[in-house]
Design a protein around this motif. Structure first.
Motif: not given
Length: 287
Positions: A136-137, A141-144, A211-215, A227-232
């Motif tokens: 997850g991201l 936006l700034i954190v990303r 990199i695995s912090r955002h679940t 390539a940022v992708t929507l989870r769905g």
């Protein structure tokens, strides 16, 4: 360079068998995973090859799959019981062992496939498929953007350490062909030296945890590429033809490929833009 030429000829002669072997690994891996509630699917050039060529990209000879972080954690738990009869697993924070890459690799036992940068390392050298992990991201936006920079730097450092720790003559010879390539190799070795006070395994572990912090965010990324992708967009997966099997691809595979390769992904790139893998030893006699 003579070693590269000789082995490139040998690999060319065995390209069809290598592709058959990798396709068999993919089919077996996908079937076993699905039996245990894990869903791998093709990504990167393998997804592109499935859509554009119904198999391998003609000049390609590897297979890339991905799975969610939850599935990756489950795979690590069941791997020895379910897969170890035929395969070995290498990846960050798995089985208290170091990993060459910042992602997973599933190796077919009793085979030999040595890439140019892996000649002198202690890591596995069998025929393999890559297993990338979808994380997850942050929704912010700034954190990303901050996470993206930090993650890429951490991965660059981790990937540079083997250049310093395990130098090999073949790599040096190839990278000395041009001044730019030689400087790049020296730079990677220098970065590896600067951070060699930290064990490679620990650095990869730090990267993997970072990199695995955002679940629970709605955005995802794989290997911190662009390539940022929507989870769905990943699920439910679809099955399409890859060589002689049915393989999983993302639900919105066209949207993923457009994001990863650009809107003209169905067009063949010029020859000088076609990615190649440099293998210096190949043995599939026991595959």
């Amino acid at each position: 360079l003579s070693t590269i030429r000789q082995n490139s000829k040998k690999i060319g002669e065995n390209a069809a068998k290598l592709k058959r072997t990798l396709t068999t690994i993919l089919y077996d891996f996908q079937m076993r995973c699905e039996e245990h509630g894990i869903t791998p699917f093709l990504v990167y050039g393998s997804a592109l090859g499935a859509v554009r060529h119904h198999g391998f990209i003609p000049w390609d000879d590897d297979i890339d799959v991905a799975m969610t972080r939850a599935d990756w954690n489950k795979l690590k738990e069941i791997f020895k019981d379910v897969f170890s009869d035929k395969y070995d697993l290498e990846g960050p924070n798995y089985d208290d062992k170091d990993s060459f890459s910042a992602w997973g690799k599933v190796f077919l036992k009793n085979t030999r496939y040595v890439e140019i940068f892996n000649v002198e390392t202690p890591y596995n050298k069998g025929a393999f498929i890559d297993v990338f992990i979808i994380d997850g991201l942050s929704d912010n936006l700034i954190v990303r953007k901050i996470d993206y920079v930090v993650a890429r730097v951490m991965r660059f450092v981790a990937n540079s350490m083997p250049f310093y720790q395990y130098p090999n003559k073949i790599m040096t010879e190839v990278m000395s062909a041009t001044k730019g390539a030689k400087r790049y190799l020296k730079f990677r070795e220098f970065i590896g030296f600067c951070f060699s006070w930290v064990p490679h395994k620990r650095w990869l572990s730090w990267y993997d945890r970072f990199i695995s912090r955002h679940t629970k965010s709605k955005y995802t990324i794989m290997n911190y590429d662009d390539a940022v992708t929507l989870r769905g967009a990943w699920f439910p997966v679809k099955k399409i033809t890859f060589e002689n099997i049915l393989a999983n691809v993302p639900n919105d595979v066209e949207g993923y490929l457009k994001s990863a390769f650009g809107p003209s992904y169905m067009e063949l790139p010029p020859e000088d833009k076609r990615e190649q893998h440099f293998c210096v030893e190949l043995n599939l006699e026991n595959a």
